[in-house]
Write a protein that holds these residues in place. Structure first.
Motif, PDB file in Angstrom:
ATOM      1  N   VAL A  13     -22.715 -27.458 -50.442  1.00  0.00           N
ATOM      2  CA  VAL A  13     -22.230 -27.688 -52.542  1.00  0.00           C
ATOM      3  C   VAL A  13     -23.358 -27.798 -53.049  1.00  0.00           C
ATOM      4  CG1 VAL A  13     -20.827 -28.269 -54.224  1.00  0.00           C
ATOM      5  CG2 VAL A  13     -19.869 -27.775 -52.151  1.00  0.00           C
ATOM      6  N   GLU A  14     -24.171 -26.640 -52.709  1.00  0.00           N
ATOM      7  CA  GLU A  14     -25.312 -26.369 -53.479  1.00  0.00           C
ATOM      8  C   GLU A  14     -25.560 -27.810 -54.592  1.00  0.00           C
ATOM      9  OE1 GLU A  14     -27.618 -24.561 -52.615  1.00  0.00           O
ATOM     10  OE2 GLU A  14     -25.406 -23.713 -51.335  1.00  0.00           O
ATOM     11  N   ASP A  15     -24.816 -27.881 -55.758  1.00  0.00           N
ATOM     12  CA  ASP A  15     -25.254 -29.114 -56.388  1.00  0.00           C
ATOM     13  C   ASP A  15     -23.931 -30.018 -56.925  1.00  0.00           C
ATOM     14  OD1 ASP A  15     -26.556 -30.557 -58.865  1.00  0.00           O
ATOM     15  OD2 ASP A  15     -26.665 -29.684 -59.787  1.00  0.00           O
ATOM     16  N   SER A  16     -23.793 -31.323 -55.963  1.00  0.00           N
ATOM     17  CA  SER A  16     -22.875 -31.883 -55.863  1.00  0.00           C
ATOM     18  C   SER A  16     -22.230 -32.168 -57.347  1.00  0.00           C
ATOM     19  CB  SER A  16     -22.149 -32.418 -54.724  1.00  0.00           C
ATOM     20  OG  SER A  16     -23.966 -33.488 -54.419  1.00  0.00           O
TER      21      SER A  16
ATOM     22  N   ARG B  88     -14.828 -28.055 -59.769  1.00  0.00           N
ATOM     23  CA  ARG B  88     -13.984 -26.742 -59.973  1.00  0.00           C
ATOM     24  C   ARG B  88     -14.075 -25.212 -59.692  1.00  0.00           C
ATOM     25  NH1 ARG B  88      -8.906 -28.296 -61.637  1.00  0.00           N
ATOM     26  NH2 ARG B  88      -8.770 -29.918 -62.483  1.00  0.00           N
ATOM     27  N   GLU B  89     -16.094 -25.331 -59.240  1.00  0.00           N
ATOM     28  CA  GLU B  89     -16.243 -24.119 -59.079  1.00  0.00           C
ATOM     29  C   GLU B  89     -16.633 -24.264 -57.545  1.00  0.00           C
ATOM     30  OE1 GLU B  89     -19.700 -24.684 -61.151  1.00  0.00           O
ATOM     31  OE2 GLU B  89     -18.317 -24.584 -63.389  1.00  0.00           O
ATOM     32  N   GLY B  90     -16.918 -24.918 -56.588  1.00  0.00           N
ATOM     33  CA  GLY B  90     -17.323 -24.975 -55.108  1.00  0.00           C
ATOM     34  C   GLY B  90     -15.948 -24.132 -54.426  1.00  0.00           C
ATOM     35  N   PRO B  91     -17.309 -24.302 -53.103  1.00  0.00           N
ATOM     36  CA  PRO B  91     -16.745 -23.263 -52.539  1.00  0.00           C
ATOM     37  C   PRO B  91     -14.811 -22.977 -52.086  1.00  0.00           C
ATOM     38  CG  PRO B  91     -18.508 -24.174 -50.890  1.00  0.00           C
ATOM     39  CD  PRO B  91     -18.137 -24.761 -51.904  1.00  0.00           C
ATOM     40  N   THR B  92     -14.256 -22.200 -51.976  1.00  0.00           N
ATOM     41  CA  THR B  92     -12.777 -22.324 -51.342  1.00  0.00           C
ATOM     42  C   THR B  92     -12.314 -22.658 -50.023  1.00  0.00           C
ATOM     43  OG1 THR B  92     -12.413 -20.855 -53.356  1.00  0.00           O
ATOM     44  CG2 THR B  92     -10.482 -20.944 -51.668  1.00  0.00           C
TER      45      THR B  92
ATOM     46  N   LYS C   9     -13.161 -47.640 -49.912  1.00  0.00           N
ATOM     47  CA  LYS C   9     -12.282 -46.662 -50.734  1.00  0.00           C
ATOM     48  C   LYS C   9     -13.442 -45.195 -49.938  1.00  0.00           C
ATOM     49  CE  LYS C   9     -11.394 -44.966 -54.813  1.00  0.00           C
ATOM     50  NZ  LYS C   9     -10.346 -44.414 -55.208  1.00  0.00           N
ATOM     51  N   ARG C  10     -12.370 -44.181 -50.494  1.00  0.00           N
ATOM     52  CA  ARG C  10     -13.791 -42.516 -49.365  1.00  0.00           C
ATOM     53  C   ARG C  10     -13.214 -41.964 -51.194  1.00  0.00           C
ATOM     54  NH1 ARG C  10     -10.482 -45.112 -45.327  1.00  0.00           N
ATOM     55  NH2 ARG C  10     -11.048 -44.694 -43.342  1.00  0.00           N
ATOM     56  N   LYS C  11     -14.353 -41.592 -50.739  1.00  0.00           N
ATOM     57  CA  LYS C  11     -14.739 -40.488 -51.925  1.00  0.00           C
ATOM     58  C   LYS C  11     -13.754 -38.900 -52.292  1.00  0.00           C
ATOM     59  CE  LYS C  11     -19.007 -42.274 -53.287  1.00  0.00           C
ATOM     60  NZ  LYS C  11     -20.647 -41.554 -53.797  1.00  0.00           N
ATOM     61  N   ALA C  12     -13.390 -38.828 -52.350  1.00  0.00           N
ATOM     62  CA  ALA C  12     -12.886 -37.266 -52.835  1.00  0.00           C
ATOM     63  C   ALA C  12     -14.040 -35.762 -51.940  1.00  0.00           C
ATOM     64  CB  ALA C  12     -12.169 -36.883 -54.064  1.00  0.00           C
ATOM     65  N   ASN C  13     -13.715 -35.071 -51.698  1.00  0.00           N
ATOM     66  CA  ASN C  13     -14.279 -34.073 -51.445  1.00  0.00           C
ATOM     67  C   ASN C  13     -14.394 -32.669 -51.412  1.00  0.00           C
ATOM     68  OD1 ASN C  13     -13.059 -34.214 -49.095  1.00  0.00           O
ATOM     69  ND2 ASN C  13     -14.232 -34.351 -47.171  1.00  0.00           N
ATOM     70  N   CYS C  14     -12.390 -32.893 -52.580  1.00  0.00           N
ATOM     71  CA  CYS C  14     -12.620 -31.998 -52.869  1.00  0.00           C
ATOM     72  C   CYS C  14     -11.026 -32.212 -52.857  1.00  0.00           C
ATOM     73  CB  CYS C  14     -11.388 -31.192 -50.540  1.00  0.00           C
ATOM     74  SG  CYS C  14      -9.920 -31.775 -50.333  1.00  0.00           S
TER      75      CYS C  14
ATOM     76  N   THR D  10     -15.685 -29.952 -53.063  1.00  0.00           N
ATOM     77  CA  THR D  10     -16.564 -30.683 -54.142  1.00  0.00           C
ATOM     78  C   THR D  10     -17.530 -31.393 -54.303  1.00  0.00           C
ATOM     79  OG1 THR D  10     -14.901 -32.832 -54.429  1.00  0.00           O
ATOM     80  CG2 THR D  10     -13.901 -30.958 -55.965  1.00  0.00           C
ATOM     81  N   ARG D  11     -17.398 -31.044 -52.763  1.00  0.00           N
ATOM     82  CA  ARG D  11     -19.268 -31.710 -52.575  1.00  0.00           C
ATOM     83  C   ARG D  11     -19.555 -31.622 -51.424  1.00  0.00           C
ATOM     84  NH1 ARG D  11     -19.305 -36.996 -49.359  1.00  0.00           N
ATOM     85  NH2 ARG D  11     -16.826 -37.710 -49.821  1.00  0.00           N
ATOM     86  N   THR D  12     -20.782 -31.623 -50.639  1.00  0.00           N
ATOM     87  CA  THR D  12     -20.550 -31.501 -48.907  1.00  0.00           C
ATOM     88  C   THR D  12     -19.455 -31.767 -48.632  1.00  0.00           C
ATOM     89  OG1 THR D  12     -23.010 -30.677 -50.237  1.00  0.00           O
ATOM     90  CG2 THR D  12     -22.266 -30.922 -47.505  1.00  0.00           C
ATOM     91  N   ILE D  13     -19.111 -31.249 -47.355  1.00  0.00           N
ATOM     92  CA  ILE D  13     -18.048 -32.205 -46.537  1.00  0.00           C
ATOM     93  C   ILE D  13     -18.969 -31.148 -44.905  1.00  0.00           C
ATOM     94  CG2 ILE D  13     -16.196 -31.692 -45.369  1.00  0.00           C
ATOM     95  CD1 ILE D  13     -15.026 -30.316 -48.187  1.00  0.00           C
ATOM     96  N   ARG D  14     -19.256 -32.034 -44.234  1.00  0.00           N
ATOM     97  CA  ARG D  14     -19.986 -31.872 -42.614  1.00  0.00           C
ATOM     98  C   ARG D  14     -19.003 -31.932 -41.799  1.00  0.00           C
ATOM     99  NH1 ARG D  14     -24.596 -30.332 -44.037  1.00  0.00           N
ATOM    100  NH2 ARG D  14     -25.940 -32.055 -45.653  1.00  0.00           N
TER     101      ARG D  14
END
Length: 192
Positions: A62-65, A70-74, A144-149, A176-180
């Motif tokens: 995700v380019e700019d996390s 609502r604009e990240g990769p599907t 606490k985990r952070k949502a990534n989608c 919603t943020r980079t997923i490795r």
């Protein structure tokens, strides 16, 4: 499979996961391809209480996390048969355990549907091939985990080639943020 009686027997819909590019069945601990990306469903990092989770088998950048909400990769759709709320309530009266993977579609801002006409997706992964049903919530996780989608409602058909055969409103899972590669997918949702 559950047995239904009365009106419920006529309400239950057949569902073909292939219309949304989903698999008929999801193997555990084995890599699968859904919407052109590789995934694996295996035991969640949250522990046995949470069952299975979905893990990426490749990097999803995700380019700019900070501003991609609502604009990240599907990633893939939240799929399954769609019921009106009143029909879903009838189903739950006969089989309350079906509520586990239900996703209300019409909770977005500006919806004018009456509560009884709100649509519910039966996203049970076993019944519908819905890989999104294995995404766990960040609510109450320790540490606490952070949502990534996130799940996003979309009016109209999905992107090609799935929109050629499936013409309904739907829900998608977006990053919603980079997923490795090796990361488990998490989103933020409350469950009842």
């Amino acid at each position: 499979m559950c047995e239904f009686t009365g009106k419920c027997a006529n309400i239950i819909q057949s569902w073909n996961p292939a219309v949304l590019g989903l698999l008929d069945s999801l193997p555990y601990d084995e890599e699968v391809v859904v919407w052109g990306r590789r995934w694996i469903v295996k035991t969640s990092t949250l522990g046995e209480r949470h069952g299975y989770g979905v893990y990426a088998c490749e990097d999803i950048i995700v380019e700019d996390s900070t501003s991609c909400h609502r604009e990240g990769p599907t990633l893939f759709p939240y799929g399954g048969p769609i019921y009106k709320r009143r029909h879903w309530n009838m189903i739950l009266r006969q089989h309350p355990e079906w509520k586990t993977f239900a996703l209300e579609m019409d909770t977005f801002a500006g919806s004018t549907r009456r509560h009884s006409d709100v649509r519910v997706i039966d996203g049970d992964p076993i019944r519908s091939g819905n890989i999104a049903g294995f995404i766990n919530s960040t609510v109450g996780t320790r540490p606490k985990r952070k949502a990534n989608c996130e799940w996003v409602f979309v009016e109209g058909p999905p992107p090609a080639p799935y929109g050629e055969t499936y013409h309904e409103d739907h829900c998608l899972v977006l990053a919603t943020r980079t997923i490795r590669s090796g990361d488990e997918l998490f989103t933020h949702y409350e469950w009842n």
